[in-house]
Write an enzyme that holds these catalytic residues in place. Sequence first.
Site, short mmCIF file in Angstrom:
data_model
loop_
_atom_site.label_atom_id
_atom_site.label_comp_id
_atom_site.label_asym_id
_atom_site.label_seq_id
_atom_site.Cartn_x
_atom_site.Cartn_y
_atom_site.Cartn_z
N ASP A 249 -27.51 18.30 38.74
CA ASP A 249 -27.22 19.45 37.88
C ASP A 249 -27.44 19.18 36.41
O ASP A 249 -27.41 20.11 35.60
CB ASP A 249 -25.77 19.90 38.09
CG ASP A 249 -25.58 20.58 39.43
OD1 ASP A 249 -26.54 21.21 39.89
OD2 ASP A 249 -24.49 20.47 40.01
N HIS B 28 -20.78 11.50 40.88
CA HIS B 28 -21.01 12.00 42.25
C HIS B 28 -20.14 11.22 43.22
O HIS B 28 -19.92 10.03 43.01
CB HIS B 28 -22.49 11.85 42.62
CG HIS B 28 -22.88 12.70 43.77
ND1 HIS B 28 -22.74 12.28 45.07
CD2 HIS B 28 -23.37 13.97 43.82
CE1 HIS B 28 -23.14 13.25 45.87
NE2 HIS B 28 -23.52 14.28 45.14
N HIS C 189 -18.90 21.37 42.32
CA HIS C 189 -20.03 21.30 43.27
C HIS C 189 -21.21 22.01 42.60
O HIS C 189 -21.64 21.59 41.53
CB HIS C 189 -19.57 21.92 44.60
CG HIS C 189 -20.50 21.77 45.76
ND1 HIS C 189 -21.58 20.94 45.77
CD2 HIS C 189 -20.49 22.37 46.99
CE1 HIS C 189 -22.20 21.04 46.95
NE2 HIS C 189 -21.56 21.90 47.70
N1 ACO Z 1 -17.14 12.54 33.41
C1 ACO Z 1 -16.22 11.59 33.09
N2 ACO Z 1 -15.55 10.87 33.99
C2 ACO Z 1 -15.82 11.09 35.28
C3 ACO Z 1 -16.77 12.02 35.71
C4 ACO Z 1 -17.45 12.76 34.71
N3 ACO Z 1 -18.35 13.70 35.03
N4 ACO Z 1 -16.84 12.02 37.06
C5 ACO Z 1 -15.96 11.09 37.48
N5 ACO Z 1 -15.34 10.55 36.41
C6 ACO Z 1 -14.32 9.49 36.44
C7 ACO Z 1 -12.94 10.07 36.73
O1 ACO Z 1 -12.28 10.47 35.56
C8 ACO Z 1 -12.26 8.92 37.42
O2 ACO Z 1 -11.87 7.97 36.44
P1 ACO Z 1 -10.52 7.11 36.58
O3 ACO Z 1 -10.69 6.32 37.86
O4 ACO Z 1 -10.50 6.29 35.34
O5 ACO Z 1 -9.43 8.13 36.68
C9 ACO Z 1 -13.38 8.29 38.24
O6 ACO Z 1 -14.59 8.65 37.55
C10 ACO Z 1 -13.45 8.78 39.67
O7 ACO Z 1 -13.41 10.20 39.68
P2 ACO Z 1 -13.05 11.05 40.97
O8 ACO Z 1 -12.73 12.45 40.54
O9 ACO Z 1 -12.04 10.35 41.82
O10 ACO Z 1 -14.41 11.01 41.74
P3 ACO Z 1 -14.92 12.07 42.80
O11 ACO Z 1 -15.79 11.36 43.72
O12 ACO Z 1 -13.81 12.86 43.36
O13 ACO Z 1 -15.77 13.03 41.81
C11 ACO Z 1 -17.21 14.71 41.11
C12 ACO Z 1 -17.00 13.53 42.07
C13 ACO Z 1 -16.24 15.83 41.45
C14 ACO Z 1 -18.65 15.23 41.29
C15 ACO Z 1 -17.00 14.25 39.63
O14 ACO Z 1 -17.87 13.20 39.32
C16 ACO Z 1 -17.11 15.38 38.63
O15 ACO Z 1 -16.15 16.13 38.42
N6 ACO Z 1 -18.32 15.53 37.97
C17 ACO Z 1 -18.55 16.60 37.05
C18 ACO Z 1 -18.92 17.88 37.80
C19 ACO Z 1 -20.31 17.80 38.42
O16 ACO Z 1 -21.28 17.44 37.76
N7 ACO Z 1 -20.41 18.18 39.69
C20 ACO Z 1 -21.66 18.24 40.42
C21 ACO Z 1 -21.74 17.20 41.49
S1 ACO Z 1 -23.33 17.22 42.27
C22 ACO Z 1 -23.31 18.60 43.20
O17 ACO Z 1 -22.34 18.98 43.79
C23 ACO Z 1 -24.51 19.38 43.25
#
Ligand code: ACO
Length: 377
Positions: A313, A259, A220
């Site tokens: 971010d 996201h 987050h």
């Molecule tokens: N890099 C690479 N792959 C990613 C990323 C990423 N940053 N984010 C999602 N994916 C991929 C996952 O590996 C997954 O792939 P798969 O289906 O082949 O296994 C798919 O996308 C879906 O991912 P989930 O984790 O199910 O998606 P979720 O909606 O739960 O994730 C999250 C959202 C937690 C923000 C995620 O994108 C992440 O971890 N991002 C990096 C951390 C980040 O930048 N957080 C800030 C968010 S904005 C905020 O809160 C202010």
Amino acid sequence: MSEIARGLEGVVFTESDLSYIDGQQGKLYYLGIPIEELAEKSSYEEVAFLLLHRRLPTRDELSAFEEKLKARRGLRVEKVASFVDYPRDVHPMAALRTAISELGLFDPKEEDLDPENLYETGVALIAKFPTVVAALKRVREGKLPLEPRDDLSHAANFYYMLNGEVPSPEQERVLDVALILHADHGMNASTFTALVIHATASDLYSSIVGAIGALKGPRHGGANEAVLKMIQGIGDAAKVPEWFRERLEKKERIMGMGHRVYKAYDPRARILKRYAEKVATAHGRSREYEILEAIEREAERQLAPKGIYPNVDFYSGVVYSDLGIPPEFFTPIFAVARIAGWVGHILEYTEKDNRLIRPRAKYTGELDLPYVPIEQR
Ligand code: ACO
């Protein structure tokens, strides 16, 4: 029992007018107003009023609200003194969580849940968050915290308390825009946490402390700090393609990308990218900016087809670094902005719903097992 919504994805549990995310189009609105308009024409104080009152203020209302915030910026001396006893090596978000909890201890009306008191306490917290965060930073640096100045705007005073000097109009504007962009964002994890606590009829400080805990996590709000560490680890834009490939091979995430709701470019990232580009060229931060651009280019090919784009971010760290803010304070800056959204949602939920939030888990255990005495296990 109904189907499991893992991570509560897609679950709608209340109504809200505060902000709307169009995740497919990459659009964000506060009270129906596009974020781009607010970032260009508004101020953080005005946006805070908008989120608390659910309408824009008149000129007189805005002046009165600004004065109210200024009047509540100060902290009691004994409160600031206790910051000195916090361990210096804890994460500032842990220190902020503790400090806000302590503020509650000193508030004789902490348990008063009347909407009027919630509003007044919420405004006081919006006013005091910058003072607390700046004081925590100064104490960590072995310096004395600075008293807030009431001749400066919310953003300019915050900058002054952080850095000990009044910002230039450009610096003030950049910080003001960053605060506007982070002020609210639908039913995100920290806002939801705040509402879950509030809906148990607990006090406002407890809700906000819980929200800070949720924001702290790198999935987050903690992602902004993780992005800067990622850039520092890469070191050079030329290394990005190989780094990117290895990272994806190891199934590691690219911080600042992806996201839960946006499956398009986060509009806040687009705005911050412009500012990051500006400071990169003007103040010699091109190395960091070039690394981010190189990561974005790789992501465009490899992650965009899966709906993964830069989020708010991704570019904020470059902007914050240019404002003299150290990486461990990036997430506290986010909290300084998001407090308005947390309070706004709490006020709205109190008015519209105010129902205990209590989901269920699908039970997958067994039933009617015998109790085995400890010596027989
Ligand atoms: N890099 C690479 N792959 C990613 C990323 C990423 N940053 N984010 C999602 N994916 C991929 C996952 O590996 C997954 O792939 P798969 O289906 O082949 O296994 C798919 O996308 C879906 O991912 P989930 O984790 O199910 O998606 P979720 O909606 O739960 O994730 C999250 C959202 C937690 C923000 C995620 O994108 C992440 O971890 N991002 C990096 C951390 C980040 O930048 N957080 C800030 C968010 S904005 C905020 O809160 C202010």
